[in-house]
Design an enzyme around this catalytic site. Structure first.
Site, PDB file in Angstrom:
ATOM      1  N   LYS A   1       0.839  -1.205   0.000  1.00 27.33           N
ATOM      2  CA  LYS A   1       0.000   0.000   0.000  1.00 27.33           C
ATOM      3  C   LYS A   1       0.873   1.253   0.000  1.00 27.33           C
ATOM      4  CE  LYS A   1      -3.484   2.343   2.794  1.00 27.33           C
ATOM      5  NZ  LYS A   1      -4.408   2.277   3.920  1.00 27.33           N
TER       6      LYS A   1
ATOM      7  N   GLU B   1      10.498  -4.631   4.563  1.00 28.58           N
ATOM      8  CA  GLU B   1      10.566  -6.056   4.200  1.00 28.58           C
ATOM      9  C   GLU B   1      10.256  -6.247   2.715  1.00 28.58           C
ATOM     10  OE1 GLU B   1       8.921  -4.757   6.737  1.00 28.58           O
ATOM     11  OE2 GLU B   1       9.113  -5.997   8.549  1.00 28.58           O
TER      12      GLU B   1
ATOM     13  N   GLY C   1      -4.898  -1.789   5.026  1.00 26.12           N
ATOM     14  CA  GLY C   1      -4.110  -2.926   4.536  1.00 26.12           C
ATOM     15  C   GLY C   1      -4.785  -4.268   4.804  1.00 26.12           C
ATOM     16  N   ARG C   2      -5.304  -4.448   6.013  1.00 27.20           N
ATOM     17  CA  ARG C   2      -5.897  -5.747   6.367  1.00 27.20           C
ATOM     18  C   ARG C   2      -7.301  -5.912   5.802  1.00 27.20           C
ATOM     19  NH1 ARG C   2      -4.718  -2.462  10.484  1.00 27.20           N
ATOM     20  NH2 ARG C   2      -6.374  -1.586  11.779  1.00 27.20           N
TER      21      ARG C   2
ATOM     22  N   GLU D   1      -4.863  -6.713  14.713  1.00 27.12           N
ATOM     23  CA  GLU D   1      -4.335  -5.394  14.350  1.00 27.12           C
ATOM     24  C   GLU D   1      -5.447  -4.345  14.443  1.00 27.12           C
ATOM     25  OE1 GLU D   1      -0.728  -4.848  11.527  1.00 27.12           O
ATOM     26  OE2 GLU D   1      -2.441  -4.223  10.324  1.00 27.12           O
TER      27      GLU D   1
ATOM     28  N   HIS E   1      -5.738 -33.300  17.664  1.00 25.83           N
ATOM     29  CA  HIS E   1      -4.638 -34.142  18.139  1.00 25.83           C
ATOM     30  C   HIS E   1      -3.482 -33.307  18.676  1.00 25.83           C
ATOM     31  CE1 HIS E   1      -6.499 -37.826  16.688  1.00 25.83           C
ATOM     32  NE2 HIS E   1      -7.010 -37.033  15.756  1.00 25.83           N
TER      33      HIS E   1
ATOM     34  N   LYS F   1       9.336  -0.967  14.026  1.00 28.00           N
ATOM     35  CA  LYS F   1       9.926  -0.609  12.728  1.00 28.00           C
ATOM     36  C   LYS F   1      11.039   0.418  12.911  1.00 28.00           C
ATOM     37  CE  LYS F   1       5.684  -0.913   9.951  1.00 28.00           C
ATOM     38  NZ  LYS F   1       4.768  -0.136   9.110  1.00 28.00           N
TER      39      LYS F   1
HETATM   40  O1  F6P Z   1       2.114  -4.338   9.899  1.00 27.42           O
HETATM   41  C1  F6P Z   1       1.792  -3.029   9.675  1.00 27.42           C
HETATM   42  C2  F6P Z   1       1.298  -2.787   8.312  1.00 27.42           C
HETATM   43  O2  F6P Z   1       1.197  -1.414   8.170  1.00 27.42           O
HETATM   44  C3  F6P Z   1      -0.042  -3.468   8.029  1.00 27.42           C
HETATM   45  O3  F6P Z   1      -1.114  -2.767   8.498  1.00 27.42           O
HETATM   46  C4  F6P Z   1       0.010  -3.582   6.551  1.00 27.42           C
HETATM   47  O4  F6P Z   1      -0.941  -4.486   6.078  1.00 27.42           O
HETATM   48  C5  F6P Z   1       1.431  -4.032   6.353  1.00 27.42           C
HETATM   49  O5  F6P Z   1       2.167  -3.290   7.305  1.00 27.42           O
HETATM   50  C6  F6P Z   1       1.993  -3.835   4.970  1.00 27.42           C
HETATM   51  O6  F6P Z   1       1.973  -2.502   4.564  1.00 27.42           O
HETATM   52  P1  F6P Z   1       2.159  -2.111   3.058  1.00 27.42           P
HETATM   53  O7  F6P Z   1       1.063  -2.699   2.257  1.00 27.42           O
HETATM   54  O8  F6P Z   1       2.134  -0.605   3.033  1.00 27.42           O
HETATM   55  O9  F6P Z   1       3.497  -2.629   2.585  1.00 27.42           O
END
Ligand code: F6P
Length: 550
Positions: free
Chosen positions: A211, A217, A273-274, A359, A390, A514
């Site tokens: 987003k 990452e 995002g979620r 979240e 199990h 972060k």
């Molecule tokens: O973990 C935090 C967060 O901001 C989530 O809310 C989001 O889904 C994720 O990181 C990834 O963010 P982006 O889509 O901006 O890379």
């Protein structure tokens, strides 16, 4: 009183009435509730779309449900719901509208954000996605060397990974089996390595899902993927355009990364995002299942949106599920909530729900900026039920914790299975029904004794029961049913956040980690001094460097 003029949640008369009711009820025995009301098994059930939702095995009476609905009315859950659907900026800490529901609005609907109808833009992106997905699926879209794309690697994390990865797993039997679709999220290089090690770069498309397009990452993995591709193809930057597309709200950062913005699929800041996998973030899924199936899934979402928006409180399923969670979390002391699907295809569903729920509602400060003094979101956990039986079901049956659970199952096995494997379905579902029965009604000491069990083992072999469950049963796991299920949980989470008076749509709690990671990294690589690093972390960093021979 809150700063916004509202009475604090736990000072509302409706809250106090529930607390009193809980005292008066004392220990609730499901056996008694069923004895008192032989029609409970069918009376405490609702249908929404294809989902039959049985809530009879809950520790509630008609009075409990009535009082919970009164709490929802007092906290104006439906008022906030309507504000969300109208596009008001209900995500107050980020000053944003919350309109994932617009992502599944029909063509021709009007949903306005700041006076602008966003539905045409939603459908323009869906059409662009469909066109691209069809070109990849048909082989019309080729890689830099002219080879057909056979592999799609989605790189994203959190909401830009969990949703499409979960849905791809759920709908695997609807996917084009000639395409390999993988999801990379972890910044541990092993993730990208395992995802690409057996792929032909010339046949591989990377879908970079972020987003913000700043998530470290994802950008790190995307950079490594680009280097891998160019090395494998022995090509220059010009190869990137045929092998990289972006899903983002941030065109500037996409261009900075070197992806042609013509190959960018857009979404908007009013999509959390979620809550985003039915936006452009679903492109890898759409490539896998095709645009028609994707649209069926959106129809499923919409069906539950319409239900949540219009159904009266008495038959509103997301409202009911949200309120049941409040009953257990706020009045009976439950700390967690298990989601136990009896479908192998739903194996990633609970992991997806963890972000959606935790979240969203893992907050300790209310909308008014004051610390809450009531419990908020539960720990959500679970894996496919038969495997869980199990492993950890022992604790649910005979442990000391109250763990409300959702059981999700289907009447039909997935069509693709052969006859012999289809025949296993009844055994799977026999377990499904047996577990909720055992959890609810247990086994009394008398019943155990009647089996001839030695007296010293009777206590060990007694099941107290009264472990509450919701059963969600549908005929078949289709794209539409998946959409229905996800929307059901989205709105359940919404209901709970509304009652708790928290902002379910921000996620400030992930920021500190972060920031600190950025500060600590130079200490690992260069041994740089990190100002203000605590003694424990300093010692651990030193140990790490020693172990790495630095
Ligand atoms: O973990 C935090 C967060 O901001 C989530 O809310 C989001 O889904 C994720 O990181 C990834 O963010 P982006 O889509 O901006 O890379």
């Amino acid at each position: 009183m809150n700063a916004d003029g509202r009475i604090r949640l736990n000072q509302l008369p409706e809250w106090t009435a529930l607390a009193r009711h809980r005292e008066e009820l004392g220990e609730v025995r499901l056996r008694d509730l069923f004895d008192a009301d032989p029609a409970r098994g069918t009376g405490y059930a609702l249908q929404v779309g294809d989902l039959y939702v049985d809530y009879s095995k809950h520790l509630v009476t008609d009075e409990t449900l009535r009082l919970l609905r009164e709490l929802a009315a007092a906290t104006d859950v439906f008022g906030l719901r309507d504000a969300m659907f109208r596009g008001e900026r209900i995500n107050t800490t980020e000053d944003r509208a919350v309109l994932h529901t617009a992502l599944r609005a029909p063509r021709g609907a009007v949903v306005e954000v700041d006076g602008e109808n966003v539905v045409p833009a939603v459908h323009a992106v869906l059409d662009k996605m469909a066109d691209f997905a069809e070109r990849v699926r048909s082989g019309a879209w080729t890689g830099h060397t002219g080879k057909r794309i056979r592999n799609v690697v989605n790189i994203g994390i959190g909401g830009s990974d969990l949703g499409p990865a979960m849905a791809h797993e759920v709908l695997r039997s609807y996917t084009d089996r000639d395409l390999t679709v993988r999801f990379v999220s972890n910044v541990d290089g092993a993730d990208l390595h395992e995802a690409t090690r057996d792929l032909d770069a010339a046949e591989t498309l990377f879908v970079i899902a972020s987003k913000t397009f700043t998530t470290i990452e994802t950008i790190t993995n995307a950079t490594s993927a680009r280097n891998w591709l160019l090395t494998e193809l022995k090509a220059g930057q010009e190869a990137v355009a045929r092998h990289f597309v972006a899903l983002s709200t941030n065109a500037g950062k996409v261009a900075d990364f070197g992806i042609d913005t013509a190959n960018m699929f857009e979404f908007w800041d009013w999509v959390g995002g979620r809550y985003s996998y039915d936006s452009a973030i679903g492109l890898s899924l759409m490539i896998a299942i095709g645009p028609d199936r994707f649209r069926e899934m959106l129809d499923g979402f919409r069906l539950v949106d319409d239900h949540f928006r219009t159904a009266p409180a008495e038959s509103n399923v997301p409202l009911l599920l949200g309120l049941l969670g409040i009953w257990y979390g706020n009045f009976l002391g439950a700390q967690s909530h298990a989601v136990l699907p009896y479908s192998h295809y739903l194996s990633k569903f609970t992991a997806y729900l963890q972000q959606l729920d935790m979240e969203s509602n893992g907050k300790h400060v209310g909308r008014d900026g004051r610390e809450v003094d009531w419990q908020t979101g539960p720990v959500v956990w679970g894996t496919p039920g038969t495997n869980g039986q199990h492993a950890y079901y022992q604790l649910i049956h005979q442990g000391t914790k109250l763990i409300p659970a959702d059981f999700i199952g289907f009447a039909e096995p997935v069509g693709e299975l052969g006859d012999e494997l289809k025949a296993q379905h009844d055994l799977l579902m026999a377990n499904f029904f047996a577990q909720t029965q055992a959890l609810a009604f247990g086994k009394t000491p008398q019943e155990v004794r009647a089996e001839g069990v030695a007296e010293d083992l009777v206590a060990h072999r007694t099941f107290k029961g009264d472990h509450p469950t919701t059963t969600v049963l549908a005929r078949e796991l289709t794209p539409s049913v998946l959409g229905q299920l996800v929307a059901l949980y989205e709105h359940k989470v919404f209901v709970q956040g509304a009652v708790w008076n928290i902002d379910s749509f921000d996620q400030w709690g992930v920021e500190l980690g972060k920031v600190l990671a950025k500060r600590v990294e130079p200490a690992l690589t260069e041994g740089a001094e990190v100002p203000g690093l605590d003694a424990s972390s300093r010692a651990l960093v030193a140990k790490y460097r020693e172990l790495r021979g630095r």
